[in-house]
Design a protein around this motif. Structure first.
Motif, PDB file in Angstrom:
ATOM      1  N   PHE A 139      33.224  59.599  30.563  1.00  0.00           N
ATOM      2  CA  PHE A 139      34.225  58.601  30.930  1.00  0.00           C
ATOM      3  C   PHE A 139      34.611  58.825  32.383  1.00  0.00           C
ATOM      4  O   PHE A 139      35.001  59.926  32.766  1.00  0.00           O
ATOM      5  CB  PHE A 139      35.473  58.712  30.051  1.00  0.00           C
ATOM      6  CG  PHE A 139      36.442  57.584  30.247  1.00  0.00           C
ATOM      7  CD1 PHE A 139      36.377  56.465  29.437  1.00  0.00           C
ATOM      8  CD2 PHE A 139      37.410  57.628  31.239  1.00  0.00           C
ATOM      9  CE1 PHE A 139      37.262  55.405  29.621  1.00  0.00           C
ATOM     10  CE2 PHE A 139      38.292  56.582  31.430  1.00  0.00           C
ATOM     11  CZ  PHE A 139      38.216  55.466  30.620  1.00  0.00           C
ATOM     12  N   LEU A 140      34.485  57.789  33.207  1.00  0.00           N
ATOM     13  CA  LEU A 140      34.866  57.856  34.616  1.00  0.00           C
ATOM     14  C   LEU A 140      36.153  57.067  34.837  1.00  0.00           C
ATOM     15  O   LEU A 140      36.261  55.922  34.394  1.00  0.00           O
ATOM     16  CB  LEU A 140      33.761  57.293  35.507  1.00  0.00           C
ATOM     17  CG  LEU A 140      32.397  57.970  35.434  1.00  0.00           C
ATOM     18  CD1 LEU A 140      31.436  57.334  36.440  1.00  0.00           C
ATOM     19  CD2 LEU A 140      32.496  59.462  35.661  1.00  0.00           C
ATOM     20  N   SER A 141      37.101  57.700  35.521  1.00  0.00           N
ATOM     21  CA  SER A 141      38.362  57.011  35.811  1.00  0.00           C
ATOM     22  C   SER A 141      38.714  57.206  37.279  1.00  0.00           C
ATOM     23  O   SER A 141      38.083  57.993  37.981  1.00  0.00           O
ATOM     24  CB  SER A 141      39.485  57.548  34.916  1.00  0.00           C
ATOM     25  OG  SER A 141      39.697  58.911  35.163  1.00  0.00           O
ATOM     26  N   LEU A 142      39.703  56.472  37.723  1.00  0.00           N
ATOM     27  CA  LEU A 142      40.186  56.594  39.090  1.00  0.00           C
ATOM     28  C   LEU A 142      41.593  56.040  39.171  1.00  0.00           C
ATOM     29  O   LEU A 142      42.032  55.306  38.281  1.00  0.00           O
ATOM     30  CB  LEU A 142      39.249  55.897  40.083  1.00  0.00           C
ATOM     31  CG  LEU A 142      39.229  54.367  40.148  1.00  0.00           C
ATOM     32  CD1 LEU A 142      38.434  53.937  41.369  1.00  0.00           C
ATOM     33  CD2 LEU A 142      38.636  53.756  38.912  1.00  0.00           C
ATOM     34  N   GLU A 143      42.284  56.406  40.244  1.00  0.00           N
ATOM     35  CA  GLU A 143      43.653  55.935  40.465  1.00  0.00           C
ATOM     36  C   GLU A 143      43.631  54.442  40.804  1.00  0.00           C
ATOM     37  O   GLU A 143      42.667  53.930  41.369  1.00  0.00           O
ATOM     38  CB  GLU A 143      44.308  56.720  41.609  1.00  0.00           C
ATOM     39  CG  GLU A 143      44.464  58.197  41.329  1.00  0.00           C
ATOM     40  CD  GLU A 143      45.384  58.488  40.165  1.00  0.00           C
ATOM     41  OE1 GLU A 143      46.396  57.771  40.002  1.00  0.00           O
ATOM     42  OE2 GLU A 143      45.088  59.433  39.408  1.00  0.00           O
ATOM     43  N   SER A 144      44.707  53.739  40.495  1.00  0.00           N
ATOM     44  CA  SER A 144      44.751  52.288  40.678  1.00  0.00           C
ATOM     45  C   SER A 144      44.573  51.854  42.135  1.00  0.00           C
ATOM     46  O   SER A 144      43.954  50.828  42.404  1.00  0.00           O
ATOM     47  CB  SER A 144      46.029  51.688  40.087  1.00  0.00           C
ATOM     48  OG  SER A 144      47.160  52.257  40.683  1.00  0.00           O
ATOM     49  N   GLU A 145      45.120  52.622  43.084  1.00  0.00           N
ATOM     50  CA  GLU A 145      44.963  52.238  44.500  1.00  0.00           C
ATOM     51  C   GLU A 145      43.505  52.346  44.949  1.00  0.00           C
ATOM     52  O   GLU A 145      43.010  51.495  45.689  1.00  0.00           O
ATOM     53  CB  GLU A 145      45.870  53.077  45.406  1.00  0.00           C
ATOM     54  CG  GLU A 145      47.306  52.614  45.411  1.00  0.00           C
ATOM     55  CD  GLU A 145      47.465  51.135  45.780  1.00  0.00           C
ATOM     56  OE1 GLU A 145      46.914  50.692  46.811  1.00  0.00           O
ATOM     57  OE2 GLU A 145      48.143  50.425  45.019  1.00  0.00           O
ATOM     58  N   GLU A 146      42.816  53.388  44.501  1.00  0.00           N
ATOM     59  CA  GLU A 146      41.395  53.541  44.830  1.00  0.00           C
ATOM     60  C   GLU A 146      40.573  52.465  44.128  1.00  0.00           C
ATOM     61  O   GLU A 146      39.636  51.906  44.697  1.00  0.00           O
ATOM     62  CB  GLU A 146      40.896  54.941  44.456  1.00  0.00           C
ATOM     63  CG  GLU A 146      39.433  55.174  44.727  1.00  0.00           C
ATOM     64  CD  GLU A 146      39.016  55.076  46.195  1.00  0.00           C
ATOM     65  OE1 GLU A 146      37.796  55.080  46.456  1.00  0.00           O
ATOM     66  OE2 GLU A 146      39.875  54.980  47.091  1.00  0.00           O
ATOM     67  N   GLN A 147      40.952  52.137  42.911  1.00  0.00           N
ATOM     68  CA  GLN A 147      40.265  51.067  42.178  1.00  0.00           C
ATOM     69  C   GLN A 147      40.401  49.744  42.930  1.00  0.00           C
ATOM     70  O   GLN A 147      39.416  49.029  43.119  1.00  0.00           O
ATOM     71  CB  GLN A 147      40.848  50.943  40.772  1.00  0.00           C
ATOM     72  CG  GLN A 147      40.154  49.881  39.930  1.00  0.00           C
ATOM     73  CD  GLN A 147      40.766  49.782  38.545  1.00  0.00           C
ATOM     74  OE1 GLN A 147      41.995  49.753  38.392  1.00  0.00           O
ATOM     75  NE2 GLN A 147      39.909  49.722  37.532  1.00  0.00           N
ATOM     76  N   LYS A 148      41.609  49.457  43.381  1.00  0.00           N
ATOM     77  CA  LYS A 148      41.846  48.232  44.138  1.00  0.00           C
ATOM     78  C   LYS A 148      40.979  48.201  45.389  1.00  0.00           C
ATOM     79  O   LYS A 148      40.308  47.205  45.665  1.00  0.00           O
ATOM     80  CB  LYS A 148      43.325  48.133  44.525  1.00  0.00           C
ATOM     81  CG  LYS A 148      43.653  46.929  45.384  1.00  0.00           C
ATOM     82  CD  LYS A 148      45.130  46.888  45.757  1.00  0.00           C
ATOM     83  CE  LYS A 148      45.425  45.676  46.622  1.00  0.00           C
ATOM     84  NZ  LYS A 148      46.857  45.586  46.961  1.00  0.00           N
ATOM     85  N   ARG A 149      40.978  49.299  46.143  1.00  0.00           N
ATOM     86  CA  ARG A 149      40.192  49.363  47.382  1.00  0.00           C
ATOM     87  C   ARG A 149      38.703  49.111  47.094  1.00  0.00           C
ATOM     88  O   ARG A 149      38.061  48.323  47.764  1.00  0.00           O
ATOM     89  CB  ARG A 149      40.370  50.733  48.048  1.00  0.00           C
ATOM     90  CG  ARG A 149      39.678  50.840  49.402  1.00  0.00           C
ATOM     91  CD  ARG A 149      39.606  52.265  49.915  1.00  0.00           C
ATOM     92  NE  ARG A 149      38.729  53.130  49.138  1.00  0.00           N
ATOM     93  CZ  ARG A 149      37.384  53.070  49.157  1.00  0.00           C
ATOM     94  NH1 ARG A 149      36.766  52.192  49.911  1.00  0.00           N
ATOM     95  NH2 ARG A 149      36.669  53.907  48.434  1.00  0.00           N
TER      96      ARG A 149
END
Length: 188
Positions: A139-149
């Motif tokens: 499972f790969l996740s990331l923070e919302s700001e990085e996702q937005k970028r």
């Protein structure tokens, strides 16, 4: 992706390949978390097939309110099961028709040769409809700001609005309803 984690993933895959006739890996996770990138890196290191869940989004006639309101209902999991997973189990050449989001039609068939390693990447790859078919689940996740970028960089501002208003809430519902993270061997 950090080299230590990549090494860990590759080592585990090598171990599975030494023990099993066929290895099935799922890479699920948030939009723009790097699922396609990771599968491409793994393909450069191993002889394998990659199947993208994006190729199995619902066709227009399947997008009913009932279907879209169901957790994980955004993907044609029935077609993925019949066109990809069942043929993989018998280890013979087969074909499937990916969904083309631009034309909103099924594209020409893609021929698939049997491979010892098969990677299924994309949101909904761990849908419970498929059962317990995977040898390794990531499972790969990331923070919302990085996702937005990443989404804006990849798809533009307009599409980002659609991600925020439509696709990301559907993903979250699927992750939460089916407790996807808790089913994974590795969370990055």
């Amino acid at each position: 992706m950090n080299q230590k984690i990549l090494h860990k993933i590759c080592s585990h895959i090598e171990e599975l390949l030494s023990e099993k006739e066929q290895v099935m890996i799922a890479i699920d996770g948030n939009s723009a978390a790097g699922k396609t990138t990771l599968s491409t890196i793994l393909q450069s290191k191993f002889d394998c097939n990659i199947f993208h869940m994006d190729a199995f989004f619902l066709r227009a006639e399947q997008r009913t309110e009932k279907r879209l309101s169901a957790p994980g209902g955004n993907v044609d999991y029935e077609r993925f099961q019949s066109e990809v997973l069942k043929p993989l189990r018998i280890n013979k050449t087969f074909s499937y028709r990916p969904y083309d989001c631009r034309t909103q039609t099924l594209a020409d068939p893609i021929m698939v040769q049997p491979s010892k390693l098969n990677i299924i990447e994309g949101v909904y790859s761990l849908h419970p409809y498929f059962g317990e078919i995977y040898d390794y689940k990531i499972f790969l996740s990331l923070e919302s700001e990085e996702q937005k970028r990443r989404i804006i960089e990849r798809d533009g501002e307009q599409k980002y609005k659609r991600f925020i208003n439509e696709w990301i809430p559907m993903e979250k519902k699927y992750f939460e309803e089916y407790k996807i993270k808790s089913k994974c061997n590795l969370i990055v």
